[in-house]
Design an enzyme around this catalytic site. Sequence first.
Site, PDB file in Angstrom:
ATOM      1  N   CYS A  93     -25.159 116.561   1.606  1.00 22.25           N
ATOM      2  CA  CYS A  93     -23.901 114.582   1.031  1.00 22.25           C
ATOM      3  C   CYS A  93     -22.610 114.704   1.889  1.00 22.25           C
ATOM      4  O   CYS A  93     -22.099 115.335   2.058  1.00 22.25           O
ATOM      5  CB  CYS A  93     -23.908 114.944  -1.056  1.00 22.25           C
ATOM      6  SG  CYS A  93     -23.075 113.340  -1.113  1.00 22.25           S
ATOM      7  N   GLU A  94     -22.861 113.506   2.201  1.00 22.14           N
ATOM      8  CA  GLU A  94     -22.090 113.681   3.260  1.00 22.14           C
ATOM      9  C   GLU A  94     -20.269 112.774   2.749  1.00 22.14           C
ATOM     10  O   GLU A  94     -19.325 113.143   2.868  1.00 22.14           O
ATOM     11  CB  GLU A  94     -21.887 112.154   3.896  1.00 22.14           C
ATOM     12  CG  GLU A  94     -22.412 111.028   4.112  1.00 22.14           C
ATOM     13  CD  GLU A  94     -22.383 109.595   4.456  1.00 22.14           C
ATOM     14  OE1 GLU A  94     -21.717 108.694   4.183  1.00 22.14           O
ATOM     15  OE2 GLU A  94     -23.221 110.512   6.087  1.00 22.14           O
ATOM     16  N   HIS A  95     -20.266 112.547   0.917  1.00 26.17           N
ATOM     17  CA  HIS A  95     -19.571 112.510   0.207  1.00 26.17           C
ATOM     18  C   HIS A  95     -18.653 114.173  -0.111  1.00 26.17           C
ATOM     19  O   HIS A  95     -17.611 113.867  -0.889  1.00 26.17           O
ATOM     20  CB  HIS A  95     -19.672 111.573  -1.019  1.00 26.17           C
ATOM     21  CG  HIS A  95     -20.602 109.874  -0.999  1.00 26.17           C
ATOM     22  ND1 HIS A  95     -21.346 109.972  -0.945  1.00 26.17           N
ATOM     23  CD2 HIS A  95     -20.325 109.057   0.828  1.00 26.17           C
ATOM     24  CE1 HIS A  95     -21.609 108.407  -0.461  1.00 26.17           C
ATOM     25  NE2 HIS A  95     -21.051 108.122   0.173  1.00 26.17           N
ATOM     26  N   HIS A  96     -19.600 114.749  -0.316  1.00 31.17           N
ATOM     27  CA  HIS A  96     -19.480 116.150  -1.305  1.00 31.17           C
ATOM     28  C   HIS A  96     -19.761 117.273  -0.604  1.00 31.17           C
ATOM     29  O   HIS A  96     -19.397 118.295  -1.018  1.00 31.17           O
ATOM     30  CB  HIS A  96     -19.925 116.276  -2.536  1.00 31.17           C
ATOM     31  CG  HIS A  96     -19.661 114.252  -3.762  1.00 31.17           C
ATOM     32  ND1 HIS A  96     -19.917 114.129  -3.561  1.00 31.17           N
ATOM     33  CD2 HIS A  96     -18.286 114.772  -4.167  1.00 31.17           C
ATOM     34  CE1 HIS A  96     -19.180 112.974  -4.976  1.00 31.17           C
ATOM     35  NE2 HIS A  96     -17.993 113.491  -4.910  1.00 31.17           N
ATOM     36  N   GLN A 134     -29.189 109.535   1.055  1.00 29.76           N
ATOM     37  CA  GLN A 134     -30.748 109.232   0.965  1.00 29.76           C
ATOM     38  C   GLN A 134     -30.900 108.123   1.811  1.00 29.76           C
ATOM     39  O   GLN A 134     -31.764 108.085   3.084  1.00 29.76           O
ATOM     40  CB  GLN A 134     -31.285 109.569   0.240  1.00 29.76           C
ATOM     41  CG  GLN A 134     -32.782 110.603   0.046  1.00 29.76           C
ATOM     42  CD  GLN A 134     -32.755 110.577  -1.705  1.00 29.76           C
ATOM     43  OE1 GLN A 134     -31.773 111.055  -2.457  1.00 29.76           O
ATOM     44  NE2 GLN A 134     -34.217 109.944  -2.044  1.00 29.76           N
ATOM     45  N   HIS A 162     -30.118 115.986  -6.005  1.00 33.51           N
ATOM     46  CA  HIS A 162     -28.281 115.519  -5.884  1.00 33.51           C
ATOM     47  C   HIS A 162     -27.809 116.187  -6.680  1.00 33.51           C
ATOM     48  O   HIS A 162     -27.061 116.046  -7.445  1.00 33.51           O
ATOM     49  CB  HIS A 162     -28.361 114.026  -5.243  1.00 33.51           C
ATOM     50  CG  HIS A 162     -28.694 113.508  -4.692  1.00 33.51           C
ATOM     51  ND1 HIS A 162     -28.682 112.616  -3.199  1.00 33.51           N
ATOM     52  CD2 HIS A 162     -29.959 112.961  -4.470  1.00 33.51           C
ATOM     53  CE1 HIS A 162     -28.591 112.378  -2.250  1.00 33.51           C
ATOM     54  NE2 HIS A 162     -29.966 112.228  -3.557  1.00 33.51           N
ATOM     55  N   CYS A 164     -24.300 116.655  -5.696  1.00 35.79           N
ATOM     56  CA  CYS A 164     -22.950 116.123  -6.399  1.00 35.79           C
ATOM     57  C   CYS A 164     -23.405 115.128  -8.036  1.00 35.79           C
ATOM     58  O   CYS A 164     -22.144 115.120  -8.184  1.00 35.79           O
ATOM     59  CB  CYS A 164     -23.174 115.331  -4.507  1.00 35.79           C
ATOM     60  SG  CYS A 164     -24.224 113.878  -5.037  1.00 35.79           S
TER      61      CYS A 164
END
Length: 203
Positions: A93-96, A134, A162, A164
């Site tokens: 995940c590019e956020h976490h 995704q 996920h 996250c």
Amino acid sequence: MRSEEKLHLIKKSTQKPSREEAEDAVRTLLRWAGDNPDREGLIDTPSRVVRSYEEFFIGYESEPKELLKRTFEETDGYDEMVVLRDIRVESYCEHHMVPIIGVAHVAYLPRRRVVGISKLARVVEVYAKRLQIQEKMTAQVANTIQEELDPLGVAVVIDANHQCMSTRGVHKTGVSMVTSRMLGLFRRDPRTRSEFMTLISQK
């Protein structure tokens, strides 16, 4: 600030850090987490993490379109659906920066030529081995196949968990996210789309 200085700063900010800089960053995070990066159990952790990142994000080293350049036209007129099911997806995940784990199902309707099935799996892998969301990954896989093979249609479905969501935040386990991208006949023809969904649901 002069334009030359600005260009230098931009170049420096986008330049890939050295291995030593990456390992120093891991040591900083270990200290920030409250541990001592110099204790016995953590001495080699920075180098291990950097080596792991080389595997996790190897997708940045490849161009997915190049994987589909070699095709075959000797198909004896085969024009039915080609489906590759249950392609293992391991992404982050590019956020976490925590894992996204699941499977991808990919199909296309050949117009004139086909491609080796391992190449379809490799396209999925290359996009997965990058920082991702995704929805974007699903579109990237479908769009690349459509652009390079020029088939009558492409369908991609990804079903993934996920971390996250399961290991932080709302802490909901056992939840999967399903995304799809339908192009060409898969979008226009409900029967074609239905056939694809039936094939990938069979076990």
